[in-house]
Design a protein around this motif. Sequence first.
Motif, mmCIF file in Angstrom:
data_model
loop_
_atom_site.group_PDB
_atom_site.id
_atom_site.type_symbol
_atom_site.label_atom_id
_atom_site.label_comp_id
_atom_site.label_asym_id
_atom_site.label_seq_id
_atom_site.Cartn_x
_atom_site.Cartn_y
_atom_site.Cartn_z
ATOM 1 N N ARG A 152 -0.288 -13.136 -9.307
ATOM 2 C CA ARG A 152 0.407 -11.864 -9.408
ATOM 3 C C ARG A 152 0.114 -11.081 -8.229
ATOM 4 N N ARG A 153 -1.100 -11.183 -7.745
ATOM 5 C CA ARG A 153 -1.502 -10.197 -6.436
ATOM 6 C C ARG A 153 -0.428 -10.524 -5.396
ATOM 7 N N MET A 154 -0.527 -12.121 -5.155
ATOM 8 C CA MET A 154 0.219 -12.728 -4.130
ATOM 9 C C MET A 154 1.765 -12.364 -4.248
ATOM 10 N N VAL A 294 -17.808 -3.771 -9.887
ATOM 11 C CA VAL A 294 -16.980 -4.115 -10.643
ATOM 12 C C VAL A 294 -16.964 -5.819 -11.084
ATOM 13 N N TYR A 295 -16.038 -5.846 -12.072
ATOM 14 C CA TYR A 295 -16.036 -7.356 -12.985
ATOM 15 C C TYR A 295 -15.329 -8.306 -11.964
ATOM 16 N N LEU A 303 -10.191 -7.175 -6.548
ATOM 17 C CA LEU A 303 -8.993 -6.434 -5.856
ATOM 18 C C LEU A 303 -8.428 -5.683 -7.070
ATOM 19 N N ASP A 304 -8.031 -6.492 -7.877
ATOM 20 C CA ASP A 304 -7.349 -5.413 -9.088
ATOM 21 C C ASP A 304 -8.001 -4.408 -9.798
ATOM 22 N N GLU A 316 -2.872 -1.601 -2.287
ATOM 23 C CA GLU A 316 -3.715 -1.377 -1.066
ATOM 24 C C GLU A 316 -5.024 -2.020 -0.963
ATOM 25 N N ALA A 317 -5.622 -2.778 -2.060
ATOM 26 C CA ALA A 317 -6.848 -3.318 -1.878
ATOM 27 C C ALA A 317 -6.894 -4.313 -0.936
ATOM 28 N N GLU A 318 -6.228 -5.111 -0.707
ATOM 29 C CA GLU A 318 -6.247 -6.075 0.350
ATOM 30 C C GLU A 318 -6.574 -5.285 1.861
#
Length: 395
Positions: A152-154, A294-295, A303-304, A316-318
Amino acid sequence: MSNDIVVLGAGMHPWGKWGRNFVQYGVHAARAALKDAGVPWTDVDLVVGGETVRNGYAGYVAGSTFASALGWNGARIATSYAACATGAQAIDTARARILAGMSEVALVVGADTTPKGFLAPNAGERWDDPDWLRFRLLGMTNPAYFALYARRRMDLYGATAEDFAQVKVKNSRHGLTNPYARYRKEVAAQEVLDSAVVSDPLHLLDICATSDGAAAVVLCSTAYAARLGVTDPVRVKAVATVTPSFPNTVIDMPLLSTDASGGIDPEHTFKESIGIAAYEEAGIDPSDVDVAEVYDLSTALELDWMEDLQLCKRGEAEALLRAGDTTLGGRIPVNPSGGLACFGEAVPAQAIAQVCELTWQLRGQAEGRQVEGARVGITANQGLFGHGSSVILAR
């Protein structure tokens, strides 16, 4: 009226694959926390255990098990279970009794002895259990579930396998000097990418192991801490264990009705909701946070969580990771302990371990991995059935 309580002591048993009874690990961590707190066992009037479902009857009644193993002192007991959010719910149970004036000093303990391989549901058929269904009917083991998040992030934000690998690189570097971490070895991005693909796009080194380990905290009222002469203590400012909100919907399956009404915001998943609830309860803003634990059962999940906790905007996490903002010395260090990447899963202990790490960080005692000037920290964990946890500590 303040809803604060004090983290008076923190203790852990090193994570690993020791193959011993979980009670030994829990007692070790409990005694370390009591020593750190500087209070005698006889002052503890409440013991809350994090339940471990894989360790027989003693694991089901963990509060009583640890109270017995430490020596009967007349303390009241409780046991909490919430999958990976178990430790935070145990802390919340202790906090509620302290704030109600029913307890002054509480010991919260989580410990686990885990099997080799993936964590799977307990034996038996449970057709109304969505977690059992995803394992048995869909073949959806945890790594496959994590891979959906990664894909999903991709698709949404252009994340790459290299980005996920860099999370592992960062966390392995953070955990190098952590005496409680199981894996204390620096890992290169190419090593992650060259490791076996478990569930595309996640490689073996993107996914955390299962471990034995324990963590414990001694919690007390602000009045008790003041009587001990403790000044500027680490305080629990919030514990959030909220569920998601949905529009009016009914899923046609027993025990899975999501019928709801009134002011429902369908954009708030449980992961977003727990951060929102924690900030509101603590009366702070995400920009006030100095450090986060975080988990990271998978690299992509870290990243999520950065976005769910509003440490950055969606997508923006990446960019923060690539800029070094989430590493030690960066704007918002994430998982300075090394995270589950370095520890592995010891389910009832991991949320407590995060609180231990933040306690040491806020005291300035995290040798070799200290976030300089840290005054506010936040944790996050994912549970089952649409809930999770977040704890905010501040000094």
